[in-house]
Enzyme design. Structure first.
Site, PDB file in Angstrom:
ATOM      1  N   CYS A  34      -2.276 -24.077   1.022  1.00 33.06           N
ATOM      2  CA  CYS A  34      -2.792 -24.068   2.393  1.00 33.06           C
ATOM      3  C   CYS A  34      -3.531 -22.777   2.683  1.00 33.06           C
ATOM      4  O   CYS A  34      -4.153 -22.639   3.728  1.00 33.06           O
ATOM      5  CB  CYS A  34      -1.685 -24.305   3.424  1.00 33.06           C
ATOM      6  SG  CYS A  34      -0.703 -22.854   3.750  1.00 33.06           S
ATOM      7  N   CYS A 103       7.396 -20.226   7.803  1.00 30.17           N
ATOM      8  CA  CYS A 103       6.402 -19.185   8.068  1.00 30.17           C
ATOM      9  C   CYS A 103       7.095 -17.825   8.190  1.00 30.17           C
ATOM     10  O   CYS A 103       6.535 -16.807   7.781  1.00 30.17           O
ATOM     11  CB  CYS A 103       5.629 -19.498   9.345  1.00 30.17           C
ATOM     12  SG  CYS A 103       5.076 -21.208   9.429  1.00 30.17           S
TER      13      CYS A 103
HETATM   14 FE1  FES Z   1       1.994 -21.881   6.237  1.00 33.31          FE
HETATM   15 FE2  FES Z   1       2.746 -21.229   8.798  1.00 33.31          FE
HETATM   16  S1  FES Z   1       2.012 -23.141   8.057  1.00 33.31           S
HETATM   17  S2  FES Z   1       2.555 -19.941   7.079  1.00 33.31           S
END
Ligand code: FES
Length: 145
Positions: A34, A103
Site C-alpha cells: 500500500c 497503523c
Molecule cells: Fe497502512 Fe494506515 S492503512 S498505515
C-alpha cells in the site's frame, strides 16, 4: 469510520514532523503493497530521547500515531521508549478503529528500529523484537473493510 478528536487533532496538526540532521538513530518501516512508509529520527543523549521527529507517508491514523508516539517518547529513557506499545499509543489517542490498529504498530516498530540503529552504532547490540509482517496485516485488514 469514527475517529476521536485526538486522532483528528494529531492528523491535522501533527507534532514533530520532519528530519533530525545527524540523528543518532533512524528507523524505517514500510509496507510495499500500500506504500505506507514511516521513518523515525531520534536524538539521544545520556540514554535519554532528547528529540524525536518523523516522516510518514501513509494514512491519517499512521500520521496521528507517529505524532503521538514521538510526543510520548521525548524525554524518556531508551528503555521506556522501547516499552511504548502500539496499544499505549492508540490509548493516548483515545482509541483507533480496530481496522486501523495496525497503523499504530508501524509507529511502535519504527521506534524499535531507530533505537536499535542507535544501539548498533554504539556497539551496544540490538534489542530483540519481532517485526510484524505488515503486508499480511494489510491484506487481512483490507479484506475486512
Ligand atoms: Fe497502512 Fe494506515 S492503512 S498505515
Amino acid at each position: 469510520m469514527i475517529y476521536t478528536d485526538k486522532v483528528m487533532d494529531h492528523f491535522r496538526n501533527p507534532r514533530n514532523v520532519g528530519v533530525i540532521e545527524n540523528a543518532d538513530g533512524v528507523g524505517e518501516v514500510g509496507n510495499a503493497k500500500c506504500g505506507d512508509i514511516m521513518r523515525v529520527y531520534l536524538k539521544i543523549e545520556d540514554n535519554m530521547v532528547k528529540d524525536a521527529k518523523f516522516e510518514t507517508f501513509g494514512c491519517g491514523s499512521a500520521i496521528a500515531s507517529s505524532s503521538m508516539a514521538t510526543e510520548l517518547i521525548i524525554g524518556k529513557s531508551l528503555e521506556e521508549a522501547w516499552d511504548l506499545s502500539n496499544k499505549a499509543v492508540a490509548e493516548a489517542l483515545d482509541g483507533l478503529p480496530p481496522v486501523k490498529m495496525h497503523c499504530s504498530v508501524l509507529a511502535e516498530e519504527a521506534i524499535h528500529k531507530a533505537i536499535n540503529d542507535y544501539r548498533e552504532k554504539q556497539g551496544l547490540g540490538a534489542w530483540d523484537f519481532e517485526e510484524t509482517d505488515h503486508d499480511a496485516l494489510h491484506d487481512h485488514v483490507h479484506g475486512e473493510e
